[in-house]
Design a protein around this motif. Structure first.
Motif, PDB file in Angstrom:
ATOM      1  N   LEU A   1      66.126  84.110  61.316  1.00 36.71           N
ATOM      2  CA  LEU A   1      65.143  83.159  60.804  1.00 36.71           C
ATOM      3  C   LEU A   1      65.416  82.778  59.353  1.00 36.71           C
ATOM      4  CD1 LEU A   1      61.766  84.455  62.290  1.00 36.71           C
ATOM      5  CD2 LEU A   1      63.193  82.577  63.096  1.00 36.71           C
ATOM      6  N   ARG A   2      65.944  83.713  58.567  1.00 35.54           N
ATOM      7  CA  ARG A   2      66.114  83.467  57.128  1.00 35.54           C
ATOM      8  C   ARG A   2      67.554  83.141  56.740  1.00 35.54           C
ATOM      9  NH1 ARG A   2      62.480  88.300  54.306  1.00 35.54           N
ATOM     10  NH2 ARG A   2      60.502  87.839  55.392  1.00 35.54           N
ATOM     11  N   ALA A   3      68.430  83.054  57.697  1.00 29.87           N
ATOM     12  CA  ALA A   3      69.849  82.854  57.376  1.00 29.87           C
ATOM     13  C   ALA A   3      70.073  81.515  56.678  1.00 29.87           C
ATOM     14  CB  ALA A   3      70.683  82.924  58.652  1.00 29.87           C
ATOM     15  N   GLY A   4      70.996  81.517  55.741  1.00 32.60           N
ATOM     16  CA  GLY A   4      71.433  80.267  55.138  1.00 32.60           C
ATOM     17  C   GLY A   4      72.446  79.585  56.030  1.00 32.60           C
ATOM     18  N   ILE A   5      72.309  78.275  56.199  1.00 33.85           N
ATOM     19  CA  ILE A   5      73.173  77.515  57.096  1.00 33.85           C
ATOM     20  C   ILE A   5      73.976  76.512  56.282  1.00 33.85           C
ATOM     21  CG2 ILE A   5      73.244  75.973  59.088  1.00 33.85           C
ATOM     22  CD1 ILE A   5      70.532  77.128  59.900  1.00 33.85           C
ATOM     23  N   THR A   6      75.277  76.560  56.426  1.00 42.07           N
ATOM     24  CA  THR A   6      76.162  75.642  55.721  1.00 42.07           C
ATOM     25  C   THR A   6      77.034  74.917  56.726  1.00 42.07           C
ATOM     26  OG1 THR A   6      76.237  77.141  53.815  1.00 42.07           O
ATOM     27  CG2 THR A   6      77.911  75.407  53.926  1.00 42.07           C
ATOM     28  N   ALA A   7      76.999  73.583  56.684  1.00 42.87           N
ATOM     29  CA  ALA A   7      77.872  72.761  57.524  1.00 42.87           C
ATOM     30  C   ALA A   7      79.029  72.262  56.682  1.00 42.87           C
ATOM     31  CB  ALA A   7      77.096  71.580  58.109  1.00 42.87           C
ATOM     32  N   THR A   8      80.234  72.467  57.173  1.00 40.18           N
ATOM     33  CA  THR A   8      81.438  72.040  56.460  1.00 40.18           C
ATOM     34  C   THR A   8      82.182  71.023  57.303  1.00 40.18           C
ATOM     35  OG1 THR A   8      81.621  74.238  55.468  1.00 40.18           O
ATOM     36  CG2 THR A   8      83.554  72.795  55.350  1.00 40.18           C
ATOM     37  N   PRO A   9      82.438  69.810  56.774  1.00 42.06           N
ATOM     38  CA  PRO A   9      83.169  68.822  57.567  1.00 42.06           C
ATOM     39  C   PRO A   9      84.584  69.301  57.881  1.00 42.06           C
ATOM     40  CG  PRO A   9      82.125  67.821  55.641  1.00 42.06           C
ATOM     41  CD  PRO A   9      82.037  69.302  55.460  1.00 42.06           C
ATOM     42  N   VAL A  10      84.985  69.139  59.133  1.00 40.03           N
ATOM     43  CA  VAL A  10      86.348  69.505  59.521  1.00 40.03           C
ATOM     44  C   VAL A  10      87.352  68.588  58.838  1.00 40.03           C
ATOM     45  CG1 VAL A  10      87.949  69.704  61.463  1.00 40.03           C
ATOM     46  CG2 VAL A  10      85.585  70.455  61.714  1.00 40.03           C
ATOM     47  N   GLU A  11      86.988  67.316  58.721  1.00 35.25           N
ATOM     48  CA  GLU A  11      87.820  66.341  58.015  1.00 35.25           C
ATOM     49  C   GLU A  11      86.940  65.594  57.026  1.00 35.25           C
ATOM     50  OE1 GLU A  11      89.708  63.811  60.780  1.00 35.25           O
ATOM     51  OE2 GLU A  11      90.857  65.392  61.766  1.00 35.25           O
ATOM     52  N   GLY A  12      87.528  65.196  55.903  1.00 30.63           N
ATOM     53  CA  GLY A  12      86.763  64.450  54.923  1.00 30.63           C
ATOM     54  C   GLY A  12      86.069  65.361  53.939  1.00 30.63           C
ATOM     55  N   ASN A  13      85.304  64.749  53.045  1.00 28.46           N
ATOM     56  CA  ASN A  13      84.665  65.521  51.982  1.00 28.46           C
ATOM     57  C   ASN A  13      83.264  64.977  51.709  1.00 28.46           C
ATOM     58  OD1 ASN A  13      84.539  67.506  50.022  1.00 28.46           O
ATOM     59  ND2 ASN A  13      85.274  66.145  48.406  1.00 28.46           N
ATOM     60  N   ASP A  14      82.511  64.693  52.775  1.00 30.88           N
ATOM     61  CA  ASP A  14      81.174  64.134  52.642  1.00 30.88           C
ATOM     62  C   ASP A  14      80.168  65.266  52.465  1.00 30.88           C
ATOM     63  OD1 ASP A  14      78.873  62.710  52.671  1.00 30.88           O
ATOM     64  OD2 ASP A  14      79.342  61.525  54.456  1.00 30.88           O
ATOM     65  N   ILE A  15      80.007  65.723  51.232  1.00 29.02           N
ATOM     66  CA  ILE A  15      79.131  66.855  50.952  1.00 29.02           C
ATOM     67  C   ILE A  15      77.669  66.494  51.210  1.00 29.02           C
ATOM     68  CG2 ILE A  15      78.396  68.521  49.222  1.00 29.02           C
ATOM     69  CD1 ILE A  15      81.295  68.797  50.153  1.00 29.02           C
TER      70      ILE A  15
ATOM     71  N   ARG B   1      78.417  77.776  59.232  1.00 31.93           N
ATOM     72  CA  ARG B   1      78.464  79.168  58.784  1.00 31.93           C
ATOM     73  C   ARG B   1      77.049  79.617  58.473  1.00 31.93           C
ATOM     74  NH1 ARG B   1      81.167  83.418  56.847  1.00 31.93           N
ATOM     75  NH2 ARG B   1      80.458  84.448  54.951  1.00 31.93           N
ATOM     76  N   LEU B   2      76.645  80.721  59.086  1.00 32.79           N
ATOM     77  CA  LEU B   2      75.339  81.320  58.826  1.00 32.79           C
ATOM     78  C   LEU B   2      75.549  82.592  58.021  1.00 32.79           C
ATOM     79  CD1 LEU B   2      74.727  79.449  61.341  1.00 32.79           C
ATOM     80  CD2 LEU B   2      72.888  81.035  61.874  1.00 32.79           C
ATOM     81  N   THR B   3      74.792  82.738  56.961  1.00 35.35           N
ATOM     82  CA  THR B   3      74.923  83.909  56.100  1.00 35.35           C
ATOM     83  C   THR B   3      73.546  84.501  55.832  1.00 35.35           C
ATOM     84  OG1 THR B   3      74.819  82.493  54.129  1.00 35.35           O
ATOM     85  CG2 THR B   3      77.002  83.075  54.965  1.00 35.35           C
TER      86      THR B   3
ATOM     87  N   MET C   1      75.429  86.920  62.612  1.00 34.81           N
ATOM     88  CA  MET C   1      75.486  85.555  62.086  1.00 34.81           C
ATOM     89  C   MET C   1      76.781  84.842  62.494  1.00 34.81           C
ATOM     90  SD  MET C   1      72.637  85.056  60.575  1.00 34.81           S
ATOM     91  CE  MET C   1      71.952  86.119  61.842  1.00 34.81           C
ATOM     92  N   ALA C   2      77.878  85.590  62.591  1.00 37.57           N
ATOM     93  CA  ALA C   2      79.138  84.981  63.024  1.00 37.57           C
ATOM     94  C   ALA C   2      79.017  84.447  64.442  1.00 37.57           C
ATOM     95  CB  ALA C   2      80.268  86.005  62.934  1.00 37.57           C
ATOM     96  N   GLY C   3      78.325  85.203  65.299  1.00 37.06           N
ATOM     97  CA  GLY C   3      78.100  84.719  66.654  1.00 37.06           C
ATOM     98  C   GLY C   3      77.247  83.463  66.664  1.00 37.06           C
ATOM     99  N   PHE C   4      76.208  83.431  65.849  1.00 36.03           N
ATOM    100  CA  PHE C   4      75.346  82.249  65.823  1.00 36.03           C
ATOM    101  C   PHE C   4      76.012  81.067  65.126  1.00 36.03           C
ATOM    102  CE2 PHE C   4      71.786  84.807  67.295  1.00 36.03           C
ATOM    103  CZ  PHE C   4      71.151  83.884  68.110  1.00 36.03           C
ATOM    104  N   SER C   5      77.009  81.309  64.302  1.00 32.33           N
ATOM    105  CA  SER C   5      77.795  80.191  63.778  1.00 32.33           C
ATOM    106  C   SER C   5      78.463  79.442  64.928  1.00 32.33           C
ATOM    107  CB  SER C   5      78.849  80.706  62.795  1.00 32.33           C
ATOM    108  OG  SER C   5      78.242  81.300  61.661  1.00 32.33           O
ATOM    109  N   LYS C   6      78.976  80.187  65.912  1.00 34.95           N
ATOM    110  CA  LYS C   6      79.564  79.554  67.097  1.00 34.95           C
ATOM    111  C   LYS C   6      78.489  78.874  67.943  1.00 34.95           C
ATOM    112  CE  LYS C   6      83.242  83.040  67.358  1.00 34.95           C
ATOM    113  NZ  LYS C   6      83.854  84.127  68.181  1.00 34.95           N
ATOM    114  N   VAL C   7      77.318  79.503  68.027  1.00 33.33           N
ATOM    115  CA  VAL C   7      76.214  78.902  68.787  1.00 33.33           C
ATOM    116  C   VAL C   7      75.823  77.566  68.176  1.00 33.33           C
ATOM    117  CG1 VAL C   7      73.781  79.147  69.381  1.00 33.33           C
ATOM    118  CG2 VAL C   7      75.324  81.092  69.652  1.00 33.33           C
TER     119      VAL C   7
END
Length: 705
Positions: free
Chosen positions: A112-126, A561-563, A512-518
């Protein structure tokens, strides 16, 4: 998987399940071969399923011959009496259950409290990546049915059996609803037709029936009934299809009851097959004909021939406990029909592999009415991967099932603690009512407080000596529990907090690594089936207005990535981190890069998440509130009222509002001509300036000049 060698079945398919090919053209799968593959997979997992049953019994303290009163009793027909005596203590000890509950709570809160970070596979649209991160948190935590329940189930499977899985699916539902129809609505729908004349004229009744059956898909009889109701009440109702709902689904699976993977599998994505077992009602199966494209003939045949029968006959499926007690009953499948989802990675005749899904029942072979499966074909998910993510508590080897649940190492310690507790209870029983000694052949008529016992010689009737108290028993029990807590990473006076933190952080990181895949699979499902635009509110951040999110380009990909920092569950540590953040922001945020609105939200959430929703205004709303209150104060000053500023308002924003106010022509004219107004306005400007200076001095006092 693409070999053509070996014995073949009647339809040309290879009889070796490991060498089968994808069916060619319109041919469906070979039912006999598929059944053989499934049953072989389940049979080869017998050792794993037996261990899972042992773990279950250990966790819930279940064993053969157990009694409801927590005592040992002689059984009818038994040749051996209970040890040490009939009625001795037989206490249940829930050492491993307590540990599992604690670990599940830790992992559930981490999700519930994990930090979620999305990283573009291509490009740099932060900027886009941040929006995707917020959207995915909202989608998973608020729009997936019962996600909290499934996460808790998964955590229980991992801790109890050592391994579990999450299935990621996209489902569509549509049900019939009752729609009200009025004459006014009909007239608006058909403005070129005199609806009242059509309804009330007997000569045109057949035309009205034809129109109703066309519009609402009802029978002629139902149409005539509707017309009759319209004539009498000017309104009627008709069953019609409601809005189609489309949404992602997360489902937790255990690997010994409803998801079976070959025991030689080392990497989930390279598994030759995965078999998912479900039980549905007849109504659910018929619903799948419309919502999921299942074969109607197969569904009716399954309802007729497979209702009430089990599929795997594993111990977990066959015997179900009553409320996790020591009493079992046979699982009742009277109203349910078993279904197997067979996910197989197969090669076609050209050598290209694909993930195929076959929905079948091993006990329903093809016949003249149906082909032996409810649905068959390529799975269809765009990522081309199995819809399951496997979670393991530990990696003892590369084999997927080679992992232990907490009950395995905990069982010996739990049994030893049980022995100690039973011995203390039995010793207390002997102290309260010790064995009674009396002369041979002359038992006392009464025995107890106040009883009168005749004796020839002193001491003829007496109690046997009670066992001496052994303080080492309680100390040994405490040591056993301390050893178990240290083994699992629970902090105590005897454990090293540093290494205990490492153990728990490792578990959280693995989860969290498993839920990153989820999350990656959920994103893929949404990109394939979701709406083009969605309005949502960022989870954990109070907002005045929802945010519009667009699906984006089809080829847009993100890694998630969930941390979660396990130390964040310690309020003192979290407050120290916030204090450090404030110091860093005050020292180095020269260009306004820190979002102080989110910092305040985070700080209040650390104290109490519920308070954050009550006391923290959205950034835009909070700023507008300050501006409005400052304008109200200035209006009173203009009207001749002497005012002081609000010391709790942000002085920089107040000063900016006053400066903008002073640019108005009528204010400038009044300021130049009215000394009293000038004095009142100068006063609040001076007060605001002092507040700004005090704010800066506070920073200097903390960080130095």
């Amino acid at each position: 998987m693409s070999s053509f060698s070996g014995t073949t079945l009647n339809n040309g398919q290879n009889s070796d399940a490991g060498l089968q090919l994808a069916p060619v053209g319109n041919d469906g799968p070979d039912h006999a071969l598929l059944t053989k593959t499934f049953e072989t997979t389940v049979a080869n997992l017998q050792g794993f399923t037996d261990q899972c049953q042992e773990n279950y019994n250990t966790r819930y303290a279940l064993w053969s011959g157990q009694s409801a009163d927590g005592k040992k009793h002689a059984r009818e027909g038994s040749k051996i009496d209970p040890t040490p005596w009939d009625g001795a203590s037989d206490l249940q000890v829930f050492l491993t259950d307590e540990a599992i509950i604690s670990k599940v709570a830790m992992l559930w809160i981490a999700f519930l409290r994990a930090g979620i970070t999305a990283t573009p596979v291509e490009g740099n649209d932060i900027k886009r990546a941040k929006s995707v991160s917020s959207f995915m948190r909202w989608l998973v935590q608020t729009q997936i049915p019962e996600v909290g329940r499934e996460v808790e189930l998964l955590a229980n499977y991992i801790q109890e059996m050592g391994v579990g899985a999450i299935g990621v699916f996209w489902e569509e539902t549509q049900e019939k609803i009752l729609q009200n129809v009025t004459l006014e609505q009909l007239q608006a729908q058909f403005p070129t037709i005199d609806v009242q004349a059509l309804i009330y004229t007997d000569d045109t009744i057949d035309d009205a029936v034809a129109i109703f059956t066309e519009i609402y898909g009802c029978t002629a009889g139902k149409a005539r009934k509707m017309i009759k109701e319209l004539r009498a009440k000017q309104e009627t109702s008709v069953p019609t299809l409601g809005r189609k709902k489309s949404f992602p689904v997360l489902r937790a699976f255990n690997l010994n009851q409803n998801l079976f993977i070959p025991n030689y599998t080392t990497d989930a994505e390279n598994a030759s097959a995965m078999f998912r077992v479900e039980y549905y009602t007849a109504e659910q199966l018929r619903g799948f004909v419309n919502t999921a494209g299942w074969d109607d003939a197969w569904v009716e045949a399954a309802i007729k021939t497979c209702k009430g029968t089990q599929i795997t006959l594993t111990n977990n499926e066959y015997n179900q406990p009553i409320s996790r007690s020591f009493m079992y009953q046979q699982q009742n499948f009277t109203d349910l029909i078993g279904v197997v989802y067979a996910y197989q990675r197969l090669s076609d005749e050209d050598g290209y592999t694909g993930l195929y899904l076959t929905i079948f029942n091993p006990r329903l072979a093809p016949d003249g009415e149906q082909d032996g499966d409810a649905k068959f074909g390529l799975l269809g998910y765009a990522d081309g991967a199995y819809p399951f993510v496997i979670f393991r508590r530990e990696h003892l080897s590369r084999k997927l099932h080679d992992t232990r649940g907490i009950p395995e190492p905990g069982k010996p310690l739990q049994q030893q603690i049980k022995v100690h507790k039973d011995s203390l209870i039995d010793a207390a029983s002997l102290a309260i009512c010790p064995p009674m000694m009396y002369p041979q052949g002359r038992p006392p008529l009464r025995w107890g407080a106040g009883a009168r016992i005749a004796e020839r010689r002193p001491g003829e009737y007496h109690f046997a000596d009670r066992p001496a108290y052994d303080p080492s028993t309680e100390k040994s029990e405490a040591n056993l529990k301390a050893d178990f807590n240290q083994y699992l990473g629970f902090v105590s006076a005897e454990t090293d907090p540093t290494f205990a933190g490492y153990k728990n952080q490792k578990e959280a990181e693995s989860f969290m690594a498993g839920f990153s895949k989820v999350f990656s699979k959920v994103w893929s499902r949404y990109k394939q089936y979701g709406s083009e635009a969605v309005y949502f509110r960022v989870v954990g951040l109070k907002q005045a207005d929802p945010v519009e999110f667009h699906k984006g380009e089809d080829n847009e990909e993100f890694d998630f990535r969930l941390t979660f920092d396990i130390q964040s569950m310690n309020p003192e540590v979290q407050q120290q981190k916030l204090k450090s953040l404030a110091e860093v922001a005050g020292m180095f945020d020269k260009y306004g890069q820190i979002d102080y609105g989110e910092v305040i939200q985070l700080a209040v959430q650390t104290i109490d998440p519920n308070w954050a929703e009550l006391v923290v205004l959205p950034k835009d709303t909070g700023a507008q509130k300050t501006v409005n209150e400052t304008h109200s104060m200035l209006a009173q000053v203009f009207a001749g009222v002497d005012r002081d500023i609000d010391l709790n308002a942000p002085p920089d924003l107040v000063m900016q509002t006053i400066q903008n106010y002073g640019q108005q022509p009528d204010v400038q004219q009044r300021y130049a001509q009215d000394p009293s107004f000038k004095a009142r306005l100068d006063k609040i400007v001076k007060q605001t300036g002092q507040q700004i200076v005090q704010k800066k001095n506070a920073k200097v006092g903390v960080y130095g000049a």
